[in-house]
Every structure is written in structure tokens, then in C-alpha cells.
Scaffold this active site. Structure first.
Site, PDB file in Angstrom:
ATOM      1  N   HIS A  12      67.603 -19.417  40.421  1.00  0.00           N
ATOM      2  CA  HIS A  12      68.992 -18.519  38.884  1.00  0.00           C
ATOM      3  C   HIS A  12      68.446 -17.464  39.841  1.00  0.00           C
ATOM      4  O   HIS A  12      67.987 -16.943  39.916  1.00  0.00           O
ATOM      5  CB  HIS A  12      67.575 -18.341  38.284  1.00  0.00           C
ATOM      6  N   ASP A  14      70.553 -14.163  40.304  1.00  0.00           N
ATOM      7  CA  ASP A  14      71.096 -13.289  40.019  1.00  0.00           C
ATOM      8  C   ASP A  14      72.208 -12.394  41.676  1.00  0.00           C
ATOM      9  O   ASP A  14      71.337 -12.164  41.998  1.00  0.00           O
ATOM     10  CB  ASP A  14      71.075 -12.059  39.359  1.00  0.00           C
ATOM     11  N   ASP A 124      71.309 -19.024  32.425  1.00  0.00           N
ATOM     12  CA  ASP A 124      71.031 -17.338  31.211  1.00  0.00           C
ATOM     13  C   ASP A 124      72.096 -16.140  30.786  1.00  0.00           C
ATOM     14  O   ASP A 124      72.566 -15.452  30.519  1.00  0.00           O
ATOM     15  CB  ASP A 124      70.760 -16.496  32.466  1.00  0.00           C
ATOM     16  N   HIS A 350      76.148 -12.228  34.608  1.00  0.00           N
ATOM     17  CA  HIS A 350      75.953 -11.399  33.495  1.00  0.00           C
ATOM     18  C   HIS A 350      75.137 -10.130  33.535  1.00  0.00           C
ATOM     19  O   HIS A 350      75.348  -9.388  32.757  1.00  0.00           O
ATOM     20  CB  HIS A 350      74.568 -12.032  32.342  1.00  0.00           C
TER      21      HIS A 350
END
Length: 893
Positions: A12, A14, A124, A350
């Protein structure tokens, strides 16, 4: 038959979070290097899921451009699974159109490389928008995977009738407000439940005994999903060896290295009939309420304001203007707009737009906002000039100064259009700059007034003339600097239709005297035919709506409390009492504008608030004490926070606008504005993504958080049998409904740490400096509800203006580019499709009822499109279904 365990390798990613973007970026390069090598050396390695976002490919190739062919080979071989989105966004904090563009651009980028994974991937996201099912279906996706929003029940897989946002399985059906249904996959044990699989026997047994039991607790079929990865996780290079060992240790299971395409096909084939369903937005409504992460809507509120500004500039100003200018030029800036959107969307993940990263991340975001905004402004300026040059002004007086006013909002708009008119210029080629300045400055003063193109005088406000430097940048020669004498015109405009323009003219001669006023009692009372406002001595506002006869008191009360939480979560200290402006019986009022069309007064109040939390907070943060267990209070030292608010009332409007300014130098606190409505009801409405969502005012029985923060886009609304109240905002995405009656809008939330899994100081999240907040209130009759929504939308989009010459042209002085007949339909986009070159109009039904709708361009209807702007073989119905998202394409004539 064996149970099958599908192990999907992923990371994941980010792009930025607890380290600066480039720190994460360099680690991404290492990950991709490792992957490309692994694909070549381990034939048993099935594939790697690239986190659903194509921007990862751009980020990698920016550093390793020579690896493009290797990346293409990996995608062609199915080793690297990409798409379908451009980035992994926070869907509640970006606009409806930004969510669509993420899919449009993501799909386009994916298809340049190969075939995207057709899965709505939200591992997420901080809550999931209710219109996800309809949006996914309209983009050709029939399934979505997500990590938050639904509480998994597990155990004996029972369904609890009292709970609507829980699931007995990790698989479920997800129904949107329009009744569209898709397959929903919840990462019940998070998207790391198969991370770092041991390749040694003893460790592997302990690992799988626990992980298999965890997965089986929620699985509805014999197909078990193991996500081999987590945030920024390097690829597990020995995963195939670990899988081989698992097959030896657990012969009753079949472990395979797999991918989402194969897993989804298998699990959906074997779903049980009693599979449960969830409906609408998924925001962890049935948890203890502490980790919904909704307070990210108020972290670093300046980011949200900038995001609103840039979204409005690109989607509501530049795109509509460029679409209308195409009728003149035959050209549309697809590539430039894509660049603007991509630059803006780099701020939409996010951990970025939510304001929950380290300071360096958010400083870089500001640069991206400014870059995207400048592109949007350039494209808008070019388009409106092109339009203006084609408008026929030949019938206007020869010695006059024509100018154009355009409403590019999808709703009728009331407000003020402002333009600076050039009266005379002297180019630098004519002499020395300072002499030119002096010559213009010495011109004798003249009087001016404004008329419509039909010669009707308009009550405009004019500044004194002034001289300033300016320049032209011709398309075919070198720049032209000059000095110019100018005047600024502020023009009241009432209910100007959507996507329309009007021509006005500035003419020499005195304006008619206007003696009417809406201001009384030295500014303490403002009144028009719709409402009466009285500013009390404590600065609060009493509003009487004349159509309903309702009176609301203590509006515009400011509330300040302590905040010992973090960027994710608000936490008020124990025993902390709110500091309320209404309890301070002192305010000053100053008249700002007093004309027959516009009344503005400035109210100044002073709140004496603590300078920060007490000294315990710093120690508790360093010790990584979970915020709920902190004992810090507020400092005994206090300082004055001056709050100034300009209240605006227009002649024919019942909507009241507010602009509040503060210079914040305090830490660890939250400032809100309160609007008591006297409406004690059990639910409310809020503007969300392609939906006006109805939310309960009461929390679930499992809720422990004393607050219930919620997301909004443009407004929040309460209504009873006799009247309703709509509170609009500009980039203020957090609100709370208190006591079923009071609408509280968060203006500023100031904290000093990121939060989450460690201690990451964020001094810039204390938001020191000058802040300006814009919001509004409208009290209305029940049948005026949708009109109030449209007023909140159009208020976010300024009028566009430009000066014109006296000229012949092919376009009329007044025009509406298209017409939309449907009071419950909100238009979100007017653009041209990159894929078919059609004019695209998109919007949604604000209502939960079938509603009449007719959108025409030049008297003709278009054809129905999906969200990817592909033609749908279906006739356009004369009504729009409840909460339907509708996209219409118009062919060129």
C-alpha cells in the site's frame, strides 16, 4: 474439497505521509527495482498488485526512464497488475468531479499500458462514499474492496438486526442510494493479514494457525484472501518458498500465489445465498466512534480551502469557459487540463488532503495547489478572451467600455461581479514610464455609470480611478508594457442563469442617485424584504425570516475548546469548558458597504483563550500515550483572539453571507461557529459526493466518542414541517449537529502532532497566522429547500469577467449556452470529452424521488453516457431517478 488460500503480493503506497514525498519516492524506486528483478528470476511469482494507482508508474519512470520497456513487459506478462485509478484518494474531501477524473484519467493511463484490474480499490480510504456502487458500475466495475467503514461481526456469522453497517462476512453486497448494487470485499483483518509469511517451519505453523483462523472467522466461502503486504512494504522475495512450505504443512489447504482477477472470479462464483448487504456511505457508524478519522476534515483547514479554490477554478470556471470558447475556436485544451487535474490530484491521496502528514508534505502540497491554480486561471483567461472577441458589441455607444459577465456555475447565481476596466493606456514605447504615469494621473476626474447592452442603467459601485503598470503578451510578437488608467466596477447580479453571459457597458456620466438603505441603528440592524437581522451587543445574530415568520437567536456564536488529539482525531481535555462568544457582552459594529443593493457590516469580538495546552501534553506526545488516555488540560496563560466577521445581505436574497477572519497564534484548540436552528429533529442532510445524504443525528449504541463529526462538501441542512435551515460553506468540510438542533461548523483545528503509530511533531498543524473563512445561512420554506442547495453551490463559483472592444461579432450580447429544467438536478461538469469530443454535461439528482429533468443545447437533447463518457444505448428519460448520476453528451452540429 480443499479450502484455497489466495496470497496477493502488494504494497500500500502512500506517496507521502510520515516522511516527505521524496523519502517515500526513493523507497518506491527500490521496490520497483526489486519487483522487476523478481519477475525475471522467480517464475513461480504470480504477480504484484500495484495498489490500484497508476501514478506509481509515473513516479518510478521519472527516476528510471530506461526501465519503461521492462515495466511494459511485466504488465504484458500479467506480473504487474495496474489500475484502475490514478491515485488512491480520500473520496469525501475532494469534489464529485475530482472522484470521477481520478477514474477517467486512471483508466486512460491504465489502458496505455495494458488491462486495468477492474476493481474499485479503496484499501485505506477514511470512510467510503455512498455513491461508490453507482460510480463503479458506471465505470464498468462490478466490485469494490475496502478496509474501513463496516464492522465485521464474525464469530457465528450472525446478522444483527439493529445494525445496518455491519457484515457477518468479509464479503457482502453494497447498495448505493439509487439502489445500484455491487460486490463488496472488506479487508476484515486489514490489508496486511498475509504480510511477511515465514519460510521456516515453526514460525510458519504459528503464523498460519492464527492467520487461517482469523480469515475463516469472516469468510463466506472456502476461498480465503491473504494480503501479502502493508504500507510501503518491500516485496517479500521468498514468498513463493513460503507458500511451498505452507502447502507441505497444511495439506488440507491449497495455498497459491494469486491476484485479484482470479480471486474475485472464484469467490463470487461460490457466494452463499444468505450473504448480507450494506447500504449507502460506510463511515464506521457502528463502532465506538473514535477512529472514524472524520476529524481529518478539519486538520490544516487551509488545505481544504485551497483545494476547493482550485477545484472550482478547473472544473467550474476553466472547463466551462473552454467548452463555450470551442464554439469559436474549434480547439479545446485537453492536455493542459489533464496536466492541471493530475497536478491537483497529487494532493488528493488520503494522507495528503486529509492534512495528516508531516509538515514538509503539506508545504509541498501548497506548491502543487498553486501550480494547478495558475494553469486553471491561464486557461480560463484565454477562453473568456476568445469568447469576448466573438461577441457583437457594435450597437453600443462608440465612446464606452463594454465588458462581459459570465456565470459558469451549474445553477443560477446571485452576487457581485467585479472587473477592473482600462480607460486609457500609454505604452512604454511612447516615453519614460514615470512621465507616462504622471500624465495619466493628472487627467481630470470623470463620472461614470454602468448600463446593460439595452441601455438600462445598473446600480453598480465604482472605485476612484487609479494608474497602474500592466502589460500585454501578444501571440505573435514581443510583450507590450504600459501604464494604464483604470477603474474597478462592482456589479450586483441577481439570479443569472447557469452557463450564461451578459454584456454591460461603462459610460461617462453620473449615475442615478440611490438613497435606499438596508442598514439601520448604526449597522446593528440589516433588513430587506426577505429577512431582518439584528446584531446583539454580544455579537450574536438574531434572524427573522419574513416568509415563514420564524426567528432564530444566538446565530454566529463562536466556540473555542481545547484539543489534545492529533491530525486524525479531535480530543477535548477532561473538564474543559467551551469559551463562547455569546457570554462576552461586548462587540463593535462598523458599516462596510451601504447601497440599495448591498449591505455589509463588520462585527468585531474578542475571545480570551488559553495560549496552548498545559506542559503535560508535550510529554504525553513524546511517550506516545494514546490520545484517549491523556491528562493534559489547557494552559492558565490566556491571550485575546480577535474575531472579525463581515455580514453581507443583498437586496432580494434571504441568504446571508459571512466572512470571518482571525489571526491565530494559539496552540491546541478548536474554533467553531454555531447556528442554533430551533429544529429538534432526528436527522439532517449534507452535501456529499454526487449525493445529498441523510444522516441520523443520534449515534449508535456502540458509540463512545462524545462528539460526532461529519463530512460535508457545500452545505448542511436541517428541516422541520414549517421551515428549513441551510448552512453553506467554502472549504470548511467538518460539521456536527449538536442536540438535534445546532449546526456547528469547524473553522479551525490546531494540533501539534501527526498521531497514529508514533510521535511525529507537526508544529505547522497549529495553523498560526491569518485565516479567512466563508460560510452562509439561509432560512427557507420547505419547498425552497433545493433552491437553497443551489444557492450554496453557486456561491462557491465567482462570476467571470473581461473587458471588450466595440466590435462586430458572431455571438449575441446575451446568451445561455444550455438550459437545464429540473430543480432537483445539480450540474457538476460542463466540459468536452477527450474520447469523443462531445460536449459533456454531468450532474446528479439531489432528491430521493423521481424528478423531471430536461437538459438541452440549442434546443436539442443529447445522448446518455456513462462515467467514462462512453455512449450508453439507452434513451434519455424525461425524469431522473432518485440520486441518479447522469452524464449527457451533445454532438457538434
Amino acid at each position: 474439497m480443499k479450502k484455497k488460500v489466495y496470497i496477493i503480493s502488494h504494497s500500500h503506497w502512500d506517496r507521502e505521509w510520515y516522511m516527505a514525498y521524496e523519502q517515500h519516492h526513493m523507497r518506491l524506486v527500490e521496490l520497483m527495482d526489486d519487483l522487476l528483478e523478481l519477475f525475471e528470476t522467480d517464475p513461480d511469482f504470480n504477480s504484484f498488485h500495484l495498489d490500484g494507482q497508476t501514478i506509481i508508474l509515473d513516479d518510478y519512470l521519472q527516476v528510471r526512464p530506461e526501465k519503461k520497456e521492462a515495466v511494459q513487459r511485466a504488465i504484458d506478462a500479467g506480473k504487474l497488475r495496474i489500475g484502475p485509478f490514478y491515485i488512491l484518494q480520500d473520496d469525501f474531501l475532494i469534489s464529485s468531479e475530482a472522484n470521477v477524473r481520478n477514474m477517467l484519467i486512471g483508466m486512460e493511463e491504465s489502458k496505455k499500458w495494458g488491462t486495468p484490474v477492474m476493481l474499485g480499490y479503496f484499501p485505506d480510504t477514511f470512510g467510503n462514499m455512498g455513491q461508490t456502487p453507482q460510480m463503479m458500475k458506471q465505470a464498468g466495475l462490478s466490485a469494490a474492496a475496502f478496509g474501513r467503514g463496516v464492522k465485521p461481526i464474525g464469530f457465528d456469522n450472525q446478522v444483527l438486526e439493529a445494525e445496518n453497517y455491519s457484515s457477518q462476512y468479509s464479503e457482502m453486497w453494497w447498495k448505493g442510494p439509487d439502489s445500484t448494487e455491487i460486490f463488496g470485499l472488506l479487508f476484515a483483518n486489514w490489508y496486511s493479514n498475509g504480510n511477511e509469511i515465514p519460510a521456516e517451519k515453526e514460525k510458519a505453523r504459528a503464523f498460519w494457525d492464527q492467520k487461517l483462523a482469523d480469515a475463516e472467522q469472516y469468510a463466506s466461502t472456502d476461498h480465503l484472501l491473504m494480503m501479502n503486504g502493508v504500507d510501503h512494504q518491500p516485496v517479500q522475495k521468498d514468498v513463493t518458498a513460503a507458500i511451498k512450505l505452507a502447502n507441505e504443512l497444511y495439506p488440507e489447504y491449497e495455498f497459491i500465489h494469486s491476484n485479484f482477477v482470479d480471486y474475485l472470479a472464484a469467490v463470487q462464483k461460490d457466494l452463499p445465498e444468505e450473504l448480507g448487504s450494506v447500504e449507502g456511505e460506510l463511515t464506521s457508524q457502528e463502532t465506538d466512534g473514535w477512529y472514524t478519522l472524520a476529524n481529518t476534515a478539519s486538520a490544516r483547514v487551509y488545505l481544504k480551502q485551497w483545494n476547493t479554490k482550485v477545484q472550482r477554478q478547473i472544473e467550474n470556471i476553466a472547463e466551462p469557459l473552454a467548452t463555450m470558447a470551442y464554439e469559436v475556436t474549434g480547439k479545446y485544451p485537453h492536455d493542459q487540463l489533464d496536466y492541471a487535474w493530475k497536478t491537483l490530484m497529487q494532493n488528493h491521496p488520503h494522507d495528503s488532503i486529509c492534512g495528516c502528514s508531516v509538515d514538509s508534505v503539506h508545504r509541498e502540497m501548497m506548491t502543487r495547489f498553486e501550480k494547478a491554480d495558475e494553469v486553471g486561471k491561464y486557461l480560463a483567461e484565454e477562453a473568456i478572451k476568445q469568447l469576448a472577441q466573438a461577441i457583437d458589441t457594435s450597437s453600443l455607444p462608440a465612446k464606452s467600455y463594454p465588458f462581459l459577465v459570465m456565470n459558469t456555475a451549474g445553477s443560477a447565481k446571485t452576487g457581485e461581479a467585479e472587473i477592473t476596466i482600462e480607460l486609457e493606456r500609454k505604452c512604454f514605447a511612447e516615453g519614460i514610464p514615470e512621465k507616462l504615469y504622471e500624465e495619466l494621473e493628472k487627467q481630470p476626474p470623470k463620472s461614470y455609470h454602468v448600463e446593460t447592452s439595452n441601455g438600462e442603467e445598473v446600480p453598480a459601485s465604482l472605485s476612484e480611478t487609479f494608474v497602474t503598470f500592466d502589460y500585454d503578451l501578444p501571440k505573435d510578437r514581443f510583450r507590450i508594457p504600459y501604464m494604464a488608467r483604470k477603474i474597478t466596477v462592482t456589479l450586483p447580479v441577481s439570479e443569472m442563469p447557469a452557463f450564461s453571459w451578459n454584456t454591460y457597458v461603462l459610460i461617462e456620466g453620473k449615475a442615478k442617485e440611490e438613497k435606499e438603505t438596508m442598514i439601520q441603528n448604526d449597522g446593528r440592524v440589516l433588513e430587506n424584504q426577505q429577512v431582518r437581522l439584528e446584531i446583539k451587543s454580544n455579537g450574536t445574530l438574531t434572524l427573522k425570516d419574513k416568509s415563514t415568520g420564524k426567528q432564530l437567536d444566538e446565530l454566529l456564536t463562536f466556540e473555542d475548546v481545547g484539543d489534545i488529539g492529533n491530525e486524525y482525531i479531535f480530543k477535548q481535555p477532561e473538564n474543559d469548558q467551551p469559551i463562547l462568544s455569546k457570554e462576552i457582552d461586548q462587540s463593535t459594529v462598523e458599516v462596510v458597504t451601504d447601497t440599495s443593493e448591498l449591505a455589509q457590516v463588520k462585527v468585531t469580538q474578542e475571545l480570551l483563550i488559553p495560549v496552548a495546552a498545559d506542559e503535560r501534553l508535550a510529554k504525553e506526545q513524546q511517550m506516545v500515550i494514546e490520545f484517549r488516555h491523556r491528562k493534559a488540560g489547557r494552559s492558565k496563560e490566556k491571550r485575546v483572539l480577535e474575531v472579525t466577521t463581515v455580514i453581507t445581505l443583498r437586496k432580494d436574497s434571504k441568504k446571508i453571507d459571512f466572512e470571518t477572519k482571525v489571526n491565530n497564534q494559539m496552540d491546541d484548540h478548536r474554533l467553531r461557529v454555531l447556528f442554533p436552528t430551533k429544529l429538534h429533529v432526528k436527522q439532517h442532510q449534507a452535501d456529499s459526493i454526487f449525493e445529498v445524504v441523510t444522516r441520523p443525528n443520534d449515534v449508535s449504541s456502540s458509540w463512545e466518542n462524545p462528539t460526532n463529526p461529519q463530512h460535508q462538501q457545500a452545505f448542511v441542512h436541517l428541516e422541520g414541517n414549517d421551515y428549513g435551515v441551510t448552512v453553506g460553506n467554502y472549504g470548511l468540510n467538518e460539521y456536527e449537529v449538536i442536540d438535534d438542533s445546532v449546526i456547528a461548523v469547524t473553522l479551525l483545528r490546531c494540533v501539534g502532532e501527526l498521531g497514529d503509530w508514533g510521535y511525529f511533531p507537526t508544529p505547522e498543524a497549529q495553523c498560526h497566522g491569518v485565516h479567512c473563512f466563508n460560510y452562509s445561512i439561509e432560512v427557507h420554506q420547505p419547498e425552497e429547500k433545493f433552491a437553497s442547495y443551489h444557492h450554496a453551490y453557486s456561491a462557491q463559483i465567482p462570476f467571470s469577467t473581461t473587458q471588450m472592444a466595440i466590435q462586430t461579432g458572431t455571438l449575441p450580447a446575451e446568451n445561455s449556452y444550455l438550459t437545464c429544467e429540473g430543480e432537483t438536478f445539480a450540474i457538476t461538469a460542463l466540459k468536452r470529452s477527450k474520447f469523443s469530443d462531445k460536449v459533456v454535461v454531468r450532474g446528479f439528482n439531489l432528491s430521493g424521488l423521481d424528478s423531471p429533468l430536461q437538459i438541452t443545447k440549442n434546443g436539442k437533447q443529447g445522448e446518455l453516457l456513462n462515467l467514462l463518457e462512453e455512449t450508453v444505448e439507452q434513451t434519455i428519460a424525461p425524469t431522473v431517478r432518485p440520486y441518479e448520476i447522469r452524464t449527457i453528451g451533445f454532438e457538434e452540429e
